[in-house]
Design an enzyme around this catalytic site. Structure first.
Site, PDB file in Angstrom:
ATOM      1  N   HIS A 163      -1.007  -3.848  -2.243  1.00 25.17           N
ATOM      2  CA  HIS A 163      -1.403  -2.965  -1.125  1.00 25.17           C
ATOM      3  C   HIS A 163      -2.623  -2.121  -1.531  1.00 25.17           C
ATOM      4  O   HIS A 163      -2.531  -0.887  -1.634  1.00 25.17           O
ATOM      5  CB  HIS A 163      -0.181  -2.088  -0.833  1.00 25.17           C
ATOM      6  CG  HIS A 163      -0.209  -1.274   0.416  1.00 25.17           C
ATOM      7  ND1 HIS A 163      -1.147  -0.303   0.671  1.00 25.17           N
ATOM      8  CD2 HIS A 163       0.637  -1.246   1.482  1.00 25.17           C
ATOM      9  CE1 HIS A 163      -0.887   0.269   1.842  1.00 25.17           C
ATOM     10  NE2 HIS A 163       0.182  -0.276   2.352  1.00 25.17           N
ATOM     11  N   GLU A 267      -5.044  -5.640   2.024  1.00 25.75           N
ATOM     12  CA  GLU A 267      -3.877  -5.969   1.217  1.00 25.75           C
ATOM     13  C   GLU A 267      -3.636  -7.472   1.153  1.00 25.75           C
ATOM     14  O   GLU A 267      -3.606  -8.145   2.186  1.00 25.75           O
ATOM     15  CB  GLU A 267      -2.654  -5.279   1.823  1.00 25.75           C
ATOM     16  CG  GLU A 267      -2.828  -3.772   1.987  1.00 25.75           C
ATOM     17  CD  GLU A 267      -1.857  -3.173   2.979  1.00 25.75           C
ATOM     18  OE1 GLU A 267      -2.246  -2.230   3.697  1.00 25.75           O
ATOM     19  OE2 GLU A 267      -0.717  -3.654   3.037  1.00 25.75           O
TER      20      GLU A 267
HETATM   21  O1  TA6 Z   1       0.160  -1.690   4.950  1.00 29.15           O
HETATM   22  C1  TA6 Z   1       0.133  -0.844   6.052  1.00 29.15           C
HETATM   23  C2  TA6 Z   1       1.459  -0.101   6.122  1.00 29.15           C
HETATM   24  O2  TA6 Z   1       2.528  -0.993   6.312  1.00 29.15           O
HETATM   25  C3  TA6 Z   1       1.347   0.937   7.234  1.00 29.15           C
HETATM   26  O3  TA6 Z   1       2.210   0.632   8.298  1.00 29.15           O
HETATM   27  C4  TA6 Z   1       1.709   2.248   6.526  1.00 29.15           C
HETATM   28  O4  TA6 Z   1       3.077   2.500   6.632  1.00 29.15           O
HETATM   29  C5  TA6 Z   1       1.274   1.936   5.102  1.00 29.15           C
HETATM   30  O5  TA6 Z   1       1.701   0.597   4.893  1.00 29.15           O
HETATM   31  C6  TA6 Z   1       1.749   2.885   4.043  1.00 29.15           C
HETATM   32  O6  TA6 Z   1       3.122   2.746   3.840  1.00 29.15           O
HETATM   33  P1  TA6 Z   1       3.813   3.778   2.783  1.00 29.15           P
HETATM   34  O7  TA6 Z   1       5.244   3.375   2.731  1.00 29.15           O
HETATM   35  O8  TA6 Z   1       3.104   3.606   1.480  1.00 29.15           O
HETATM   36  O9  TA6 Z   1       3.561   5.148   3.368  1.00 29.15           O
END
Ligand code: TA6
Length: 295
Positions: A163, A267
Site C-alpha cells: 500500500h 498500491e
Molecule cells: O487503499 C485505499 C484504502 O483502502 C482506503 O479506502 C483507505 O481506507 C486507505 O486504504 C487507508 O486505510 P487505513 O486502514 O490504513 O486507514
C-alpha cells in the site's frame, strides 16, 4: 532469538546495514547503498522511507503517524494481508489485516546486483508463511512471498497489497498514466464497477479506486518535484489509487488535516476478484519496483 539492535547487528554484519531504535522505540533497519538509503521497521516489515541520491524522499509519511505495537504506520509501504480493507465479517479485526500491525523477524541481509542492499523479513499468520524482500539501490524493489503450510487442512484464499504512499509536491498537479484501459471499482461511488476512462488519472477530489485486470506499469508524474516515478509490478492483477482529500483526512487521527495535497497511494495488489487461492505447500510471490527519473 530476541531481536535487539545488538543481536541483529551481530547476526547480520553486512556493510551499509545498521539497526537502530526508531520512532516509538521500534527497531528499524537502515540500508545505506551507493545510490540510496532506506529505512525498514521490523514492525509490519514496514518500509518507512526510501531516498535515492539527488532526490527528495520518494515515500510519504504522516507527521501524525503512530509507531506503536498493534497500530499501523501511516505512510511508507504498509503490507496489507490476509485481507484488504475492513475484515469481511469481524469489524473488531484490524483494517487491512494483521501483517502490518505485528513485528516481523529479520532472516537475511545481503548485497545484491552490485551496489544494492537487500533485507529479508518473515512472519507467520495463520497457516501462511510470509517472506518479504526489500532491495534498496538505484530503484526500490519489494517482493512478498506467501506460502501456505504443507500441513494446512486445505486450500486457503487471501488478499494482499503493498500500500505504497508516494510523496508529491501537490496532488492537484499530479497525473498517473498506465491505467487508462482498466475498469475499476469506485469506492467513492458506492463501490460501483466502472468502465475504463481512456485517459490518465488527475485529482480534483477524493479518489479511492481499485483498478482491475491490470498488470500495467504506472507512471506517476509529479511536475512540482520535477520528477516521474515508474511503478512496475509482476504477479499482481489489481492496482489501487487513493487520495483521501479534505474530509476523509480530517476524519483520520493519524493523518494531518493539511497533509492530503502532498501524497498519493499507488498500491500493488491482488484484492477482490483477484484474491489468491493456494493449496497446501503452494506459494505465490508479488513484486513491485519503484524507479524515479528527473523530468
Ligand atoms: O487503499 C485505499 C484504502 O483502502 C482506503 O479506502 C483507505 O481506507 C486507505 O486504504 C487507508 O486505510 P487505513 O486502514 O490504513 O486507514
Amino acid at each position: 532469538m530476541q531481536q535487539t539492535t545488538d543481536t541483529l547487528a551481530a547476526k547480520f554484519p553486512v556493510s551499509g546495514l545498521r539497526f537502530e531504535s526508531g520512532q516509538g522505540g521500534l527497531i528499524k533497519a537502515v540500508l545505506e547503498a551507493a545510490d540510496s538509503v532506506a529505512e525498514i521497521y521490523l514492525h509490519g516489515a514496514h518500509v518507512a522511507s526510501y531516498k535515492p541520491k539527488g532526490h527528495k524522499p520518494l515515500l510519504w509519511m504522516s507527521q501524525r503517524s503512530l509507531f506503536e505495537d498493534g497500530k499501523a504506520i501511516r505512510g511508507g509501504v504498509p503490507i496489507c494481508f490476509p485481507w484488504f480493507g475492513p475484515h469481511p465479517s469481524d469489524p473488531q479485526l484490524p483494517g487491512h489485516g494483521l501483517a502490518r500491525v505485528k513485528s516481523w523477524e529479520v532472516i537475511a541481509a545481503r548485497h545484491v546486483d552490485g551496489d544494492a542492499l537487500q533485507i529479508e523479513l518473515a512472519t507467520d499468520i495463520d497457516d501462511f508463511r510470509l517472506q518479504y524482500r526489500v532491495s534498496c539501490g538505484s530503484t526500490l524493489r519489494m517482493s512478498l512471498n506467501v506460502q501456505l503450510s504443507p500441513q494446512a487442512a486445505g486450500p486457503r484464499r487471501f488478499e494482499e497489497a503493498l500500500h505504497t504512499y508516494f510523496s508529491v509536491n501537490d496532488i492537484s498537479d499530479v497525473m498517473i498514466e498506465g491505467l487508462e484501459d482498466a475498469e475499476y471499482i469506485d469506492k467513492v461511488d458506492g463501490g460501483k464497477r466502472k468502465p475504463a476512462t481512456g485517459s490518465a488519472i488527475r485529482f480534483q477530489g477524493e479518489c479511492d479506486r481499485v483498478y482491475l485486470d491490470t498488470t500495467a506499469t504506472c507512471t506517476l508524474h509529479d511536475p512540482g518535484n520535477r520528477r516521474s516515478i515508474a511503478i512496475s509490478k509482476s504477479n499482481s492483477q489489481s492496482t489501487v489509487v487513493w487520495n483521501p482529500w479534505i474530509d476523509k483526512s480530517a476524519r483520520m487521527a493519524d493523518f494531518g488535516d493539511n497533509e492530503w495535497p502532498e501524497m498519493v497511494c499507488v498500491e500493488t495488489a491482488n484484492v477482490g476478484p483477484h484474491s489468491i487461492e493456494l493449496s497446501p505447500g503452494q506459494s505465490h510471490e508479488m513484486n513491485v519496483e519503484v524507479a524515479v527519473s528527473t523530468r
